[in-house]
Scaffold this motif. Sequence first.
Motif, mmCIF file in Angstrom:
data_model
loop_
_atom_site.group_PDB
_atom_site.id
_atom_site.type_symbol
_atom_site.label_atom_id
_atom_site.label_comp_id
_atom_site.label_asym_id
_atom_site.label_seq_id
_atom_site.Cartn_x
_atom_site.Cartn_y
_atom_site.Cartn_z
ATOM 1 N N LEU A 144 0.831 -1.204 0.000
ATOM 2 C CA LEU A 144 0.000 0.000 0.000
ATOM 3 C C LEU A 144 0.869 1.259 0.000
ATOM 4 O O LEU A 144 0.597 2.215 -0.737
ATOM 5 C CB LEU A 144 -0.926 -0.021 1.222
ATOM 6 C CG LEU A 144 -2.055 0.983 1.297
ATOM 7 C CD1 LEU A 144 -2.989 0.851 0.109
ATOM 8 C CD2 LEU A 144 -2.828 0.790 2.596
ATOM 9 N N SER A 145 1.930 1.251 0.771
ATOM 10 C CA SER A 145 2.844 2.395 0.824
ATOM 11 C C SER A 145 3.600 2.573 -0.484
ATOM 12 O O SER A 145 3.793 3.706 -0.944
ATOM 13 C CB SER A 145 3.841 2.219 1.975
ATOM 14 O OG SER A 145 3.172 2.233 3.215
ATOM 15 N N LEU A 146 4.029 1.478 -1.094
ATOM 16 C CA LEU A 146 4.744 1.575 -2.372
ATOM 17 C C LEU A 146 3.842 2.120 -3.475
ATOM 18 O O LEU A 146 4.270 2.941 -4.280
ATOM 19 C CB LEU A 146 5.289 0.202 -2.787
ATOM 20 C CG LEU A 146 6.539 -0.272 -2.055
ATOM 21 C CD1 LEU A 146 6.824 -1.728 -2.397
ATOM 22 C CD2 LEU A 146 7.736 0.601 -2.402
ATOM 23 N N VAL A 147 2.596 1.671 -3.503
ATOM 24 C CA VAL A 147 1.659 2.099 -4.535
ATOM 25 C C VAL A 147 1.287 3.567 -4.372
ATOM 26 O O VAL A 147 1.188 4.311 -5.356
ATOM 27 C CB VAL A 147 0.386 1.208 -4.515
ATOM 28 C CG1 VAL A 147 -0.709 1.792 -5.374
ATOM 29 C CG2 VAL A 147 0.723 -0.200 -4.964
ATOM 30 N N SER A 148 1.120 4.013 -3.130
ATOM 31 C CA SER A 148 0.622 5.368 -2.884
ATOM 32 C C SER A 148 1.715 6.410 -2.618
ATOM 33 O O SER A 148 1.435 7.601 -2.607
ATOM 34 C CB SER A 148 -0.323 5.355 -1.686
ATOM 35 O OG SER A 148 0.408 5.055 -0.513
ATOM 36 N N ASN A 149 2.936 5.959 -2.357
ATOM 37 C CA ASN A 149 4.023 6.858 -1.939
ATOM 38 C C ASN A 149 3.717 7.568 -0.626
ATOM 39 O O ASN A 149 4.193 8.663 -0.377
ATOM 40 C CB ASN A 149 4.372 7.884 -3.019
ATOM 41 C CG ASN A 149 5.375 7.342 -3.999
ATOM 42 O OD1 ASN A 149 6.106 6.396 -3.699
ATOM 43 N ND2 ASN A 149 5.416 7.937 -5.169
ATOM 44 N N ILE A 150 2.887 6.945 0.211
ATOM 45 C CA ILE A 150 2.559 7.456 1.543
ATOM 46 C C ILE A 150 2.939 6.358 2.541
ATOM 47 O O ILE A 150 2.637 5.192 2.316
ATOM 48 C CB ILE A 150 1.052 7.781 1.668
ATOM 49 C CG1 ILE A 150 0.652 8.851 0.652
ATOM 50 C CG2 ILE A 150 0.701 8.220 3.084
ATOM 51 C CD1 ILE A 150 -0.849 9.058 0.551
ATOM 52 N N ASN A 151 3.579 6.740 3.638
ATOM 53 C CA ASN A 151 3.968 5.753 4.639
ATOM 54 C C ASN A 151 2.752 5.288 5.436
ATOM 55 O O ASN A 151 2.326 5.951 6.371
ATOM 56 C CB ASN A 151 5.028 6.317 5.580
ATOM 57 C CG ASN A 151 5.412 5.328 6.671
ATOM 58 O OD1 ASN A 151 5.030 4.170 6.648
ATOM 59 N ND2 ASN A 151 6.165 5.800 7.634
ATOM 60 N N PHE A 152 2.219 4.133 5.069
ATOM 61 C CA PHE A 152 1.113 3.533 5.825
ATOM 62 C C PHE A 152 1.629 2.537 6.856
ATOM 63 O O PHE A 152 0.904 2.161 7.760
ATOM 64 C CB PHE A 152 0.135 2.816 4.884
ATOM 65 C CG PHE A 152 -0.762 3.744 4.135
ATOM 66 C CD1 PHE A 152 -1.829 4.361 4.764
ATOM 67 C CD2 PHE A 152 -0.555 4.008 2.791
ATOM 68 C CE1 PHE A 152 -2.664 5.216 4.081
ATOM 69 C CE2 PHE A 152 -1.381 4.861 2.096
ATOM 70 C CZ PHE A 152 -2.443 5.466 2.743
ATOM 71 N N VAL A 153 2.870 2.105 6.711
ATOM 72 C CA VAL A 153 3.399 1.054 7.573
ATOM 73 C C VAL A 153 3.377 1.480 9.038
ATOM 74 O O VAL A 153 2.826 0.776 9.890
ATOM 75 C CB VAL A 153 4.827 0.641 7.144
ATOM 76 C CG1 VAL A 153 5.414 -0.373 8.112
ATOM 77 C CG2 VAL A 153 4.812 0.083 5.724
ATOM 78 N N THR A 154 3.945 2.616 9.359
ATOM 79 C CA THR A 154 4.069 3.041 10.756
ATOM 80 C C THR A 154 2.719 3.282 11.426
ATOM 81 O O THR A 154 2.438 2.670 12.471
ATOM 82 C CB THR A 154 4.969 4.298 10.869
ATOM 83 O OG1 THR A 154 6.226 4.002 10.256
ATOM 84 C CG2 THR A 154 5.165 4.701 12.305
ATOM 85 N N PRO A 155 1.845 4.128 10.886
ATOM 86 C CA PRO A 155 0.575 4.353 11.602
ATOM 87 C C PRO A 155 -0.297 3.106 11.681
ATOM 88 O O PRO A 155 -0.915 2.844 12.719
ATOM 89 C CB PRO A 155 -0.110 5.466 10.799
ATOM 90 C CG PRO A 155 0.567 5.510 9.481
ATOM 91 C CD PRO A 155 1.945 4.969 9.686
ATOM 92 N N LEU A 156 -0.354 2.313 10.613
ATOM 93 C CA LEU A 156 -1.189 1.112 10.648
ATOM 94 C C LEU A 156 -0.621 0.064 11.599
ATOM 95 O O LEU A 156 -1.380 -0.706 12.202
ATOM 96 C CB LEU A 156 -1.370 0.543 9.238
ATOM 97 C CG LEU A 156 -2.219 1.401 8.302
ATOM 98 C CD1 LEU A 156 -2.287 0.789 6.906
ATOM 99 C CD2 LEU A 156 -3.622 1.613 8.859
#
Length: 192
Positions: A144-156
């Motif tokens: 999800l982070s790679l596709v969106s260029n947004i860091n979703f890993v840390t908050p999720l």
Amino acid sequence: MKSGKRLIKTSEVKVLSDVPSWKRFVAYMLDWYLGSIFTSLPMVMIYMKVTNTDNLNVNLFQYPKQYAMLAGGLGLLFALFYYMIVPLCIWKGQTLGKRWCHFKIAKRDGDDVCLKELFLRQIIGIFLIEGALIFPSDLFHQILSLVSNINFVTPLTYIGIVVSVLSAIFVIFRKDHKAIHDLISNTKVMSV
């Protein structure tokens, strides 16, 4: 029976309607370990091949860009096999950890789970909502982070940890010992 557990007979297997929390924890740890290894297998093989190293890397952010999505997608397919196909088609209601610990996932009435219940429990409940503690969830966050260029890993991950702890508290303190994923899917675990 003296312990107050109700005995139910389903197809030639005697089933008790309660599984101790410690046994669920042991099975969870076994499945965490085995599911992580199985999920990472195609990813590690791709990484080793394309980088010509013997590094066991599952961090998609360190993969060559053209291979990150392929490795992640194959990893998710392997996870789906372990967490969905195995308990749906191979051992009814059981991953390897549950099989070794002698219990299974069942519908509320004790019948075998179907695709709908497994999808709600394993994918929605565990991977997406509680999933901070299992590798396929982290893998999904990486993709999800790679596709969106947004860091979703840390908050999720932080949100998942809170929900996972809450789910563990449910298992320990609820009278029916249901985790959040059991409530979402209307399932229970039963000794076999």
